[in-house]
Scaffold this motif. Sequence first.
Motif, short mmCIF file in Angstrom:
data_model
loop_
_atom_site.label_atom_id
_atom_site.label_comp_id
_atom_site.label_asym_id
_atom_site.label_seq_id
_atom_site.Cartn_x
_atom_site.Cartn_y
_atom_site.Cartn_z
N THR A 51 0.84 -1.20 0.00
CA THR A 51 0.00 0.00 0.00
C THR A 51 0.87 1.25 0.00
O THR A 51 1.86 1.33 0.73
CB THR A 51 -0.91 0.02 1.23
OG1 THR A 51 -1.77 -1.13 1.19
CG2 THR A 51 -1.77 1.27 1.27
N ILE A 52 0.51 2.20 -0.82
CA ILE A 52 1.19 3.50 -0.83
C ILE A 52 0.26 4.49 -0.14
O ILE A 52 -0.81 4.83 -0.66
CB ILE A 52 1.51 3.97 -2.26
CG1 ILE A 52 2.30 2.91 -3.01
CG2 ILE A 52 2.27 5.28 -2.22
CD1 ILE A 52 2.53 3.24 -4.46
N ILE A 53 0.65 4.92 1.05
CA ILE A 53 -0.23 5.76 1.87
C ILE A 53 -0.29 7.17 1.29
O ILE A 53 0.74 7.77 0.97
CB ILE A 53 0.26 5.80 3.32
CG1 ILE A 53 0.33 4.37 3.89
CG2 ILE A 53 -0.64 6.66 4.18
CD1 ILE A 53 0.94 4.29 5.27
N SER A 54 -1.50 7.69 1.16
CA SER A 54 -1.66 9.06 0.70
C SER A 54 -1.27 10.04 1.80
O SER A 54 -1.38 9.73 2.98
CB SER A 54 -3.12 9.31 0.28
OG SER A 54 -3.99 9.15 1.39
N ARG A 55 -0.78 11.18 1.39
CA ARG A 55 -0.37 12.21 2.35
C ARG A 55 -1.58 13.06 2.73
O ARG A 55 -2.30 13.55 1.87
CB ARG A 55 0.72 13.10 1.77
CG ARG A 55 1.22 14.17 2.73
CD ARG A 55 2.26 15.05 2.07
NE ARG A 55 3.47 14.29 1.80
CZ ARG A 55 4.48 14.14 2.66
NH1 ARG A 55 4.40 14.70 3.85
NH2 ARG A 55 5.54 13.44 2.34
N ARG A 56 -1.80 13.22 4.02
CA ARG A 56 -2.94 14.01 4.51
C ARG A 56 -2.74 15.49 4.15
O ARG A 56 -1.64 16.03 4.26
CB ARG A 56 -3.09 13.85 6.02
CG ARG A 56 -4.42 14.37 6.57
CD ARG A 56 -4.56 14.01 8.04
NE ARG A 56 -5.84 14.42 8.58
CZ ARG A 56 -6.97 13.74 8.49
NH1 ARG A 56 -6.95 12.56 7.88
NH2 ARG A 56 -8.10 14.19 9.00
N GLY A 57 -3.83 16.12 3.71
CA GLY A 57 -3.76 17.52 3.29
C GLY A 57 -3.40 18.45 4.45
O GLY A 57 -3.80 18.22 5.60
N SER A 58 -2.67 19.50 4.14
CA SER A 58 -2.28 20.48 5.15
C SER A 58 -3.43 21.46 5.40
O SER A 58 -4.36 21.58 4.59
CB SER A 58 -1.04 21.25 4.69
OG SER A 58 0.06 20.38 4.52
N ILE A 217 -0.38 1.97 -8.80
CA ILE A 217 -1.53 2.87 -8.72
C ILE A 217 -1.14 4.04 -7.83
O ILE A 217 -0.87 3.87 -6.62
CB ILE A 217 -2.77 2.17 -8.15
CG1 ILE A 217 -3.16 0.98 -9.04
CG2 ILE A 217 -3.94 3.14 -8.02
CD1 ILE A 217 -4.32 0.16 -8.49
N GLN A 218 -1.08 5.20 -8.38
CA GLN A 218 -0.62 6.39 -7.66
C GLN A 218 -1.62 6.81 -6.60
O GLN A 218 -2.83 6.80 -6.83
CB GLN A 218 -0.41 7.54 -8.64
CG GLN A 218 0.21 8.78 -8.00
CD GLN A 218 0.54 9.83 -9.05
OE1 GLN A 218 0.42 9.58 -10.24
NE2 GLN A 218 0.95 10.99 -8.61
N PRO A 219 -1.15 7.18 -5.40
CA PRO A 219 -2.08 7.64 -4.36
C PRO A 219 -2.64 9.02 -4.70
O PRO A 219 -1.99 9.81 -5.38
CB PRO A 219 -1.21 7.70 -3.11
CG PRO A 219 0.17 7.93 -3.62
CD PRO A 219 0.25 7.18 -4.93
N GLN A 220 -3.84 9.28 -4.24
CA GLN A 220 -4.44 10.62 -4.37
C GLN A 220 -4.28 11.33 -3.04
O GLN A 220 -4.99 11.01 -2.08
CB GLN A 220 -5.91 10.50 -4.77
CG GLN A 220 -6.14 9.82 -6.10
CD GLN A 220 -7.61 9.63 -6.42
OE1 GLN A 220 -8.48 10.25 -5.80
NE2 GLN A 220 -7.91 8.78 -7.37
N HIS A 221 -3.34 12.24 -2.97
CA HIS A 221 -3.05 12.92 -1.71
C HIS A 221 -4.21 13.84 -1.32
O HIS A 221 -4.97 14.32 -2.16
CB HIS A 221 -1.76 13.72 -1.82
CG HIS A 221 -0.55 12.86 -2.06
ND1 HIS A 221 -0.18 11.85 -1.21
CD2 HIS A 221 0.36 12.85 -3.07
CE1 HIS A 221 0.90 11.26 -1.66
NE2 HIS A 221 1.25 11.84 -2.80
#
Length: 611
Positions: A51-58, A217-221
């Motif tokens: 799994t590639i974890i998405s980065r949480r929005g600032s 599959i690219q994560p959607q941040h």
Amino acid sequence: MPTFSKARAALVMMVITTCFCALMGRVVYLQTVGRQMTLERAERQQHQKETIISRRGSIYDVTGMLMAGTIQTQALFLDPKFMQDCYQMEGRSLADMDEAVGKLANLVDKKPFELSQLLGDKSESRFVKIADHLDESTVAEIEKLKIFGVGFVPQHERYYPMGSIGAHVMGGTGKDGAGLEGLEKKFEKQLAGKNGSKRVLKDAYRQSIAVAAEDYIQPQHGQALVLTIDGNIQMIAEQELETACKKYAAKRGEVVVMDPRTGDVLALANWPTFDPSSLDEVDNKTRLNRCLTDPYEPGSTIKPFIAGPAMAWRVTKPNEIWPITAIKWNPFGRRIVTDVHHYGPLSMWDVLVKSSNIGMSMLGTRMGNPKLYDALTGFGFGKTTDIDMPAENQGLIRPLEKWGMNSTISVSQGYELMVTPLQLCRAFCAYANGGRLVRPHVIKGWLDAEGSVIARQQTKDLHMLPEAIDPLSAAGMKRILCDTLVRGTAKGCASTNWNIFGKTGTAHIAEHGSYSSARFNSSFIGGAPAESPRLVITMVIHDADKSLGHYGGIVSAPAACKVLERSLAYMQVPASPDLPPPPPEIARVLVNYDPSIYTKAGIAKTASARE
């Protein structure tokens, strides 16, 4: 020569046929089910889906200052079974493995014996998490050890650069990274984004070799959120609120600062506060955003919202004299109404400035319950403000049919109804902006890929918003409330730079079915500069130590006015001219009228005397 036996021949033929059938069955199995199982086993051994974890929005304040961000760290895990197999394949002893585990334990601040015991207990496991949120330097040191079966999983850690500033707005996240309170919870889906994945080819030692393009599959941040909150004004508001609460040994307090022209919430704070980065350690009561969730009886801060409509409807006028003959009044043999001070007969102007309970009760009696109800609901009380934050309480204004014999008098003094600090601040904005009810909001919008703010909602022009009171009446009330700070219940709190208008409130706290004589809610609502208001504030301080002070003009007004002064200075708002004295027809009916106090010199002298 042995004789031929048909039975023996049949048995041999049967055995040969059985063996042949078994071999054929085995071939068929290996070519069908067995082949699929072998391929799946090989797939598991050679490939691994990660799994590639998405980065949480600032989250940013209105000036672009970071209020909540995300940093990437690593979680350390071990594969005990694979570790043992590799050491055996290499012909190395368990002592070698224990030595490697000891070095690893020292790097992650664990005891070697405990880590070895854990691996022994889970010797058949394929995944045992050892440590969370390791920094880059620690990860590099672990990789230098080249221990079989060691792996890392990316993690994202939420951090708040401003510490506790804005904590009740931000809310916070749990250990799993999901929002638990505030904006972090309300906008969880947008902030969290969507995880991606990759299918990785591994070698015999489980080291990554390659990833095919079609297996990635690219994560959607998560999206970046921009607030209307101004971090500097938020800090000022929290500092002054905390100082006042501690000075008067109060149980808790709230403050809301708004732009009355747009409904932008520039600051919203509660005390005590907390560190949102350690939300799991904070009790539920401290987490509550009481500016929205906890309504209270407002006391005298409700009076402008009754007197304003009364004057607009020609029920009374600013220079009408009310026949107040004593410090107590017992209308129609009902509940006794008491004033703090006895000034004698008071004009409607001074009923507000001096906060006379008797004068307001007389006005409420003349208005009658239906008009009282209409006045309050016209300012939005009894309904949510629809702010873009979770858990807002609508307050309480009971239906008219449920008002009792004494409700007229009680409501006129700010009892038998409940409001939130946010509702009070929003309603007071109507006096600052010419009579319109703005919708409060803390969300300015979201950042797009180019860094531009996409507005979440369009701010309506003032003339398109609901009208709580006509512009002329709003301006008249604003001028009356300027006197509160120069010759009324907040005397001495006036600024020497800006003209502030406001109203104090001191309300008994209900407990055990009656009102306490020792516990109070001390509050102040205000705005500045009066000639062109840029800010409106509500500050409520609950249950201050009565021996230190409990009146709204002593506990809350000075702190709220400091917030206004410091914020206006930060915003570089030009200083106000001298406050014009009341018109002659008003001046001649005012108590202890002195025109000199309206100059900046007079205000400075009054403030100095108070200190």
